[in-house]
Design an enzyme around this catalytic site. Structure first.
Site, PDB file in Angstrom:
ATOM      1  N   CYS A  84       8.696  15.166  -6.195  1.00  0.00           N
ATOM      2  CA  CYS A  84       8.016  16.464  -6.062  1.00  0.00           C
ATOM      3  C   CYS A  84       9.059  17.563  -5.969  1.00  0.00           C
ATOM      4  CB  CYS A  84       7.141  16.478  -4.820  1.00  0.00           C
ATOM      5  SG  CYS A  84       5.731  15.402  -4.982  1.00  0.00           S
ATOM      6  N   GLN A  85       9.590  17.987  -7.110  1.00  0.00           N
ATOM      7  CA  GLN A  85      10.656  18.996  -7.061  1.00  0.00           C
ATOM      8  C   GLN A  85      10.175  20.367  -7.527  1.00  0.00           C
ATOM      9  OE1 GLN A  85      12.258  16.489  -9.740  1.00  0.00           O
ATOM     10  NE2 GLN A  85      13.769  15.511  -8.423  1.00  0.00           N
TER      11      GLN A  85
END
Ligand SMILES: C[S@@+](CC[C@H](N)C(=O)[O-])C[C@H]1O[C@@H](n2cnc3c(N)ncnc32)[C@H](O)[C@@H]1O
Length: 348
Positions: A84-85
């Site tokens: 989850c960047q």
């Protein structure tokens, strides 16, 4: 009558299948694992022979096609750990940010299949990043497609894994129920490194050879169930200098035990760390070679790392040794997966 549960699972970003193995142990059927990395899928397939694998970049997967080809009757559970960047500092998600594509793939899959539940795992600081805004955005997105979401940071050693690995776990249930997280079972009786690996010897063992020692603990006996011999126990040959330096570090010690002249020889503080024989290990990494065996002057073998991750000995890792270390280090400890699966079954 058989009580076998036939809840079907789709594992996204499945790796070698640590999480899948735990769910299988809890009675789930793993229908399909998807990953971009063929090595991990080779190990996955060898150890989950009844499951299908699909090798593709998940940001490009068409779930209609996946559905028609592998899952015509749908799935009951989707699991996975998308990176989850692509969240901004404000905690908002920019749907056009390419870094978001992998999380979006997970969300899309859940929306497409509408399983009874999903489990999303991630790094522990996802919960606190941007004062929790990222976590809250994710929760809202799953709520908007019908799921009630619960989340918690879990410590694997609290559940009988001989490793202090923390993971952020989010569980969504279709409909109104909150997931009741499992209670720790091993807060006061954690499994130590010695209990986990003391039956594995200093030198290499040929793949498939007999165990050289009797099992020395209940944990070791449990890990041996169903195994025909020892696999993946090939030791690393360090330089003489490395051996002479690590031999100065005591059980459970680290670089602080070294003379000043040697302290800075590796540029990270976690270098020259020896596991503590009487405690769970530190987080198993993907093969950085900074953490050493509590007694031997070498890093743990793939099999020792797998034991510390709670993989049973019958689970054999394939492809190169470097790849095997990465597969083991990436995995969710199977025991943690099993505990989550057993708890989830009470809800489904
Ligand atoms: C943390 S590991 C998963 C571990 C797995 N859940 C287990 O328990 O063994 C993350 C996986 O995501 C895969 N991955 C990373 N980017 C991907 C992409 N774009 N498409 C598909 N898989 C990807 C990696 O190859 C890796 O195997």
């Amino acid at each position: 009558m058989s009580e076998r549960c036939v809840l079907k699972v789709l594992d996204l970003f499945c790796g070698c299948g640590g999480l899948s193995l735990g769910l299988e142990q809890a009675g789930f059927d793993i229908e399909l694992g998807i990953d971009i990395w063929q090595d991990a899928l080779t190990t996955f397939k060898a150890n989950h022979i009844d499951s299908e694998t699909h090798c593709q970049d998940l940001s490009e997967v068409n779930f209609d096609e996946v559905s028609n080809r592998y899952l015509p009757t749908g799935v009951d559970l989707i699991v996975g750990g998308p990176p989850c960047q692509g969240f901004s500092i404000s905690g908002k998600r920019d749907p056009d940010d390419p870094r978001n594509k992998l999380y979006t793939a997970f969300l899309k899959a859940v929306d497409h299949f509408k399983p009874k539940a999903f489990i999303m795992e991630n790094v522990p600081n996802l919960a606190s990043m941007n004062q929790g805004k990222i976590r809250d955005t994710i929760v809202k997105e799953f709520e908007s497609i019908g799921y009630t979401v619960s989340h918690r940071n879990l410590l694997a050693s609290d559940f009988g894994v001989p490793q202090n690995r923390r993971r952020f776990i989010m569980v969504g249930l279709l409909g109104g129920d909150q997931f009741d997280f499992p209670s720790p079972t091993h807060m006061k009786n954690k499994i130590s490194c010695e209990q986990a690996i003391s039956d594995l010897v200093e030198s290499s063992i040929m793949d498939g050879a007999k165990y050289p020692l009797e099992s020395q603990s209940l944990y070791q006996a449990e890990m041996r169930v169903g195994s025909s011999g020892v696999f993946n126990h090939e030791t690393t040959k360090h330089t003489e200098k490395t051996v002479s330096i690590i031999s100065l570090v005591p059980d459970g010690g680290n670089y602080k035990a070294l003379p000043d002249s040697l302290k800075g020889i590796r540029n990270v503080n976690i270098a020259w760390t020896r596991y503590n024989s009487q405690k769970p290990s530190l987080t198993i990494d993907t093969g950085h070679r900074h953490h050493f065996h509590y007694k031997f002057n070498r890093v743990p073998t793939v099999r020792e790392s797998a034991r510390l991750q709670s993989f049973p000995d019958k689970f054999v890792f394939l492809c190169s040794k470097t790849s095997q270390y990465k597969q083991v280090g990436n995995a969710v400890p199977p025991i943690l997966g099993r505990v989550l699966g057993e708890q989830l079954k009470k809800h489904l």
